[in-house]
Scaffold this motif. Sequence first.
Motif, PDB file in Angstrom:
ATOM      1  N   ARG A 345       0.828  -1.208   0.000  1.00 37.49           N
ATOM      2  CA  ARG A 345       0.000   0.000   0.000  1.00 37.49           C
ATOM      3  C   ARG A 345       0.862   1.257   0.000  1.00 37.49           C
ATOM      4  O   ARG A 345       0.486   2.272  -0.603  1.00 37.49           O
ATOM      5  N   ASP A 346       1.975   1.210   0.709  1.00 37.66           N
ATOM      6  CA  ASP A 346       2.858   2.372   0.815  1.00 37.66           C
ATOM      7  C   ASP A 346       4.307   1.903   0.727  1.00 37.66           C
ATOM      8  O   ASP A 346       4.922   1.578   1.741  1.00 37.66           O
ATOM      9  N   ALA A 349       6.914   3.314   3.199  1.00 38.54           N
ATOM     10  CA  ALA A 349       6.546   3.317   4.616  1.00 38.54           C
ATOM     11  C   ALA A 349       7.753   3.204   5.530  1.00 38.54           C
ATOM     12  O   ALA A 349       7.741   3.715   6.655  1.00 38.54           O
ATOM     13  N   PRO A 355       5.141   8.535   6.860  1.00 35.49           N
ATOM     14  CA  PRO A 355       4.505   7.640   5.892  1.00 35.49           C
ATOM     15  C   PRO A 355       2.988   7.775   5.914  1.00 35.49           C
ATOM     16  O   PRO A 355       2.400   8.460   6.763  1.00 35.49           O
ATOM     17  N   ALA A 356       2.353   7.081   4.968  1.00 36.44           N
ATOM     18  CA  ALA A 356       0.897   7.176   4.847  1.00 36.44           C
ATOM     19  C   ALA A 356       0.182   6.714   6.105  1.00 36.44           C
ATOM     20  O   ALA A 356      -0.852   7.268   6.485  1.00 36.44           O
ATOM     21  N   ALA A 357       0.727   5.690   6.775  1.00 34.04           N
ATOM     22  CA  ALA A 357       0.084   5.184   7.990  1.00 34.04           C
ATOM     23  C   ALA A 357       0.047   6.253   9.072  1.00 34.04           C
ATOM     24  O   ALA A 357      -0.938   6.360   9.828  1.00 34.04           O
ATOM     25  N   PHE A 359       0.031   9.570   8.540  1.00 33.93           N
ATOM     26  CA  PHE A 359      -0.956  10.565   8.133  1.00 33.93           C
ATOM     27  C   PHE A 359      -2.368  10.066   8.394  1.00 33.93           C
ATOM     28  O   PHE A 359      -3.233  10.818   8.851  1.00 33.93           O
ATOM     29  N   GLU A 360      -2.616   8.789   8.122  1.00 31.23           N
ATOM     30  CA  GLU A 360      -3.950   8.240   8.344  1.00 31.23           C
ATOM     31  C   GLU A 360      -4.293   8.224   9.836  1.00 31.23           C
ATOM     32  O   GLU A 360      -5.433   8.502  10.226  1.00 31.23           O
ATOM     33  N   ARG A 363      -5.081  11.822  10.703  1.00 24.91           N
ATOM     34  CA  ARG A 363      -6.339  12.263  10.092  1.00 24.91           C
ATOM     35  C   ARG A 363      -7.541  11.651  10.825  1.00 24.91           C
ATOM     36  O   ARG A 363      -8.519  12.352  11.125  1.00 24.91           O
TER      37      ARG A 363
END
Length: 662
Positions: A345-346, A349, A355-357, A359-360, A363
Amino acid sequence: MSAPSIARVAVDIPLPHLDRLFDYAIPPAMAAQAVPGVRVRVRFAGRQRDGFIVQVTDRTEVEGRLASLSKVTSSEPVLVDAQVRLVRAVADHYAGTFADVVRLAVPPRHAATEAADQREWPRPDVERMPGGGLLAHPSGEAFLARLARGEPVRGAWQVTPRFWADDDGVDDWTRGLVQATVAVLRSGHGVIIVVPDARDIARMRDALAAVIGLGAIAELHSELGTAARYRNYLAVRRGQARVVIGTRPAVYAPMVDLGLVCLWDDGDDLHSDPHAPYPHARDVAALRVTGEPSALLLAHHGRTAEVQAWVNRGWLGDIGLQTAERRHRSAAVRVAGDSDIALERDPLARSARLPAAAFETIRTGLTQGPVLVQVPRAGYLPVLACQTCRTPVRCPVCHGPVTARRATPGRQLDCTWCGRIIADWRCPVCGGSELRAPVVGSQRTSEELGRAFPGIRVQESSGDRVLDGVGDQPALVVATPGAEPAASHGYAAAVLLDADRLLDRPDLRAGEEALRRWLNAVSLVRPGASGGTVCVVGPAEARAVQALVRLDPAGHADRELQDRGEAGFPPAVRFVTVEGSARALGELVDLMDDVPDADRLGPVELPHPPKVGQEEPLWRLALRAPLPRGPELVRAVKNAVSVRSARKLDGAVRVRVDPVRL
């Protein structure tokens, strides 16, 4: 039989070869005031010196006429017998002197406070026993029962890192320490509670005051001021105050009929005194409850190897939940890029700082409340290196580390050692002028997150700007370890950035300290059942990171202890470091008695440049011996230092026993 007329005085002289008591005659006019524990003035080596009367007797081994006491400074006994034994034990354990340790134990005198009438201290209210805390564990409930019977039981409480805001019986260290205090007070004994800093004092005081009453609590810490600190100290010594909360000096408090010593978070380096002989409050507490039979409770989120060694030997009982139950009660912890699916997915990471995790996690957390972002370093760009060859940027004058406090035109750099401004830097290796920042500080992180999440308030808590707390509205809180403010309803999520930076530090306790800091951050996040989650950005395979995911600090400490045993580091062995000039260390080695099975490491030159007025560079010598030979090694070092002192040899040496930093 003649009345005692000789005072044995501990004179305030820190010279190692004079670390003993001296006999002085008591003039008849001072006989009523010259009692053990009072402050006196005596003539020593032609000068007037301060001291304490430790014993009054009618015998002396000194031939000839004794010098007389010059003055009884105060008729108030401020040093009790139990303290004298403790100070002597601490001095011997750390190769120090009685004079050095007693300065840490007894606060400075305040004559006006001593002469004033003490306020009446109310009796603690021990009718109510709060729920949760230690009562949430079967072993903790048994521990409290033994405390109530006045037994000198000892325990290490593994506190579940979980935020609580209700009365449903969840774990929290303040609740557990309040319960232990109430149990001991019911048995008629006194309690000493030692915490790292003023923030923890306030938190502990508020929790305890809600149960036993604020007026029954004495505080002992430097922020009180001389008068207030001395007033509380006298109240403890006179038996008026039965509960003491304070920082590391409080462990010496002259509590009458001591029943329990509690210490929170022994891994915090604030428990290690920066003054000679550099005692650690954890070890002082252990020496105290051994010499003055009483109970001991060490509570913590992250466990040190020292505590684990005591648990393994059976000297401390283990209190806490099973690992699975601990995970169930705490926030869910995951690592960014911890699986092949996450990497699909990333792909970045494991290399990206955010990484995206992460940010998620931020958020999602912001939809439910504030989010904590922990970064290892304060400042803007605290560490710099050459972009081309990765050579660290150093000051061209003193070779100290260079930092960029803010992005400014012309790229102004500051040396953190000598303070020089470096306007035009070039790499001495490759000649390049471009810079990179391997470590990003809290200020830069706040800027980056502010741009990534527009419209969200970003707050920073680090260094001298530590926030007292945050509300329950969505916000990003960027904080360094130890400066994390508590949220009124707990953080909805937390992101632990740059985990590899904490683990890569050249320190024996890097993994242990990183795990402790992470667990303290996890304790501020709501439990998983309430949506709380923690994302770690770092190497998933690292031992400390895996222990964080499992919430298993005891297992990490046990493996750490095994590794130190194989490598020959404390607490598996007794370790002594001596710093001084090369000549002074050579003299010390020549004067030391041989200790069987002892090893010598070094000496090696220290990297830091000489200080102002210091002509020679410093060297460090390390000595180690198996634990059964530890007291013999410490005595040999202290005797050698005493001989150097008696011979007035040039060059001071600094001795540290089992130093916190290696």
